[in-house]
Design a protein around this motif. Sequence first.
Motif, PDB file in Angstrom:
ATOM      1  N   MET A  48       6.103   7.207   3.545  1.00 16.46           N
ATOM      2  CA  MET A  48       4.997   7.662   2.707  1.00 16.46           C
ATOM      3  C   MET A  48       5.482   8.707   1.712  1.00 16.46           C
ATOM      4  O   MET A  48       6.520   9.328   1.898  1.00 16.46           O
ATOM      5  CB  MET A  48       3.893   8.246   3.578  1.00 16.46           C
ATOM      6  CG  MET A  48       3.191   7.209   4.424  1.00 16.46           C
ATOM      7  SD  MET A  48       1.865   7.946   5.349  1.00 16.46           S
ATOM      8  CE  MET A  48       2.340   7.474   6.994  1.00 16.46           C
ATOM      9  N   ASN A  49       4.709   8.892   0.660  1.00 15.78           N
ATOM     10  CA  ASN A  49       5.019   9.882  -0.366  1.00 15.78           C
ATOM     11  C   ASN A  49       4.378  11.215  -0.003  1.00 15.78           C
ATOM     12  O   ASN A  49       3.355  11.265   0.671  1.00 15.78           O
ATOM     13  CB  ASN A  49       4.528   9.403  -1.727  1.00 15.78           C
ATOM     14  CG  ASN A  49       5.177   8.094  -2.118  1.00 15.78           C
ATOM     15  OD1 ASN A  49       6.353   7.879  -1.890  1.00 15.78           O
ATOM     16  ND2 ASN A  49       4.401   7.208  -2.698  1.00 15.78           N
ATOM     17  N   VAL A  65       6.446  11.972   8.104  1.00 16.72           N
ATOM     18  CA  VAL A  65       5.736  11.183   7.091  1.00 16.72           C
ATOM     19  C   VAL A  65       6.723  10.538   6.118  1.00 16.72           C
ATOM     20  O   VAL A  65       6.619   9.353   5.795  1.00 16.72           O
ATOM     21  CB  VAL A  65       4.699  12.077   6.361  1.00 16.72           C
ATOM     22  CG1 VAL A  65       4.167  11.402   5.121  1.00 16.72           C
ATOM     23  CG2 VAL A  65       3.568  12.450   7.308  1.00 16.72           C
ATOM     24  N   MET A  84       0.841  -1.181   0.000  1.00 14.46           N
ATOM     25  CA  MET A  84       0.000   0.000   0.000  1.00 14.46           C
ATOM     26  C   MET A  84       0.886   1.243   0.000  1.00 14.46           C
ATOM     27  O   MET A  84       1.801   1.362   0.791  1.00 14.46           O
ATOM     28  CB  MET A  84      -0.885   0.000   1.237  1.00 14.46           C
ATOM     29  CG  MET A  84      -1.782   1.197   1.327  1.00 14.46           C
ATOM     30  SD  MET A  84      -2.935   1.064   2.689  1.00 14.46           S
ATOM     31  CE  MET A  84      -2.243   2.244   3.798  1.00 14.46           C
ATOM     32  N   HIS A  85       0.606   2.162  -0.917  1.00 16.74           N
ATOM     33  CA  HIS A  85       1.348   3.407  -0.992  1.00 16.74           C
ATOM     34  C   HIS A  85       0.417   4.557  -0.666  1.00 16.74           C
ATOM     35  O   HIS A  85      -0.683   4.652  -1.209  1.00 16.74           O
ATOM     36  CB  HIS A  85       1.935   3.606  -2.384  1.00 16.74           C
ATOM     37  CG  HIS A  85       2.957   2.574  -2.736  1.00 16.74           C
ATOM     38  ND1 HIS A  85       4.209   2.572  -2.189  1.00 16.74           N
ATOM     39  CD2 HIS A  85       2.903   1.508  -3.553  1.00 16.74           C
ATOM     40  CE1 HIS A  85       4.894   1.554  -2.666  1.00 16.74           C
ATOM     41  NE2 HIS A  85       4.118   0.880  -3.504  1.00 16.74           N
ATOM     42  N   SER A  86       0.872   5.428   0.217  1.00 21.16           N
ATOM     43  CA  SER A  86       0.085   6.599   0.585  1.00 21.16           C
ATOM     44  C   SER A  86       0.811   7.853   0.149  1.00 21.16           C
ATOM     45  O   SER A  86       2.038   7.923   0.198  1.00 21.16           O
ATOM     46  CB  SER A  86      -0.118   6.650   2.100  1.00 21.16           C
ATOM     47  OG  SER A  86      -0.841   5.536   2.537  1.00 21.16           O
ATOM     48  N   THR A  87       0.033   8.846  -0.272  1.00 19.13           N
ATOM     49  CA  THR A  87       0.583  10.148  -0.611  1.00 19.13           C
ATOM     50  C   THR A  87      -0.194  11.198   0.161  1.00 19.13           C
ATOM     51  O   THR A  87      -1.422  11.189   0.173  1.00 19.13           O
ATOM     52  CB  THR A  87       0.466  10.423  -2.122  1.00 19.13           C
ATOM     53  OG1 THR A  87       1.176   9.406  -2.824  1.00 19.13           O
ATOM     54  CG2 THR A  87       1.055  11.777  -2.481  1.00 19.13           C
ATOM     55  N   ILE A  88       0.534  12.095   0.795  1.00 23.19           N
ATOM     56  CA  ILE A  88      -0.091  13.137   1.600  1.00 23.19           C
ATOM     57  C   ILE A  88       0.260  14.493   1.010  1.00 23.19           C
ATOM     58  O   ILE A  88       1.414  14.761   0.690  1.00 23.19           O
ATOM     59  CB  ILE A  88       0.367  13.042   3.068  1.00 23.19           C
ATOM     60  CG1 ILE A  88      -0.045  11.686   3.630  1.00 23.19           C
ATOM     61  CG2 ILE A  88      -0.216  14.176   3.888  1.00 23.19           C
ATOM     62  CD1 ILE A  88       0.418  11.420   5.030  1.00 23.19           C
TER      63      ILE A  88
END
Length: 83
Positions: free
Chosen positions: A26-27, A21, A1-5
């Motif tokens: 995370m990205n 982060v 799972m990749h998250s981008t904030i």
Amino acid sequence: MHSTILFINCDGLCSEIAKNVVLAGMNVVLCDDNRVTASEYKTNFFLRKEDDSKLRNKCIKERLQALNPRATIQSISVQSIQS
């Protein structure tokens, strides 16, 4: 799972949160059109005197990327998300 904030306005607090982060893997997308001012050197760990008048998001991006080269970090302008 990749998250981008998405972080809008890369002030001192925002930069510290973005650091955590990025270190967590995370990205990040940094959205800010402001330029670095002399008053920010003491409140933002990721800014230096040589960054004066440069775009704040680009300066912070470089230093965050050094913390985690595997993270994807983008810098964008406010105008790019308004259209």
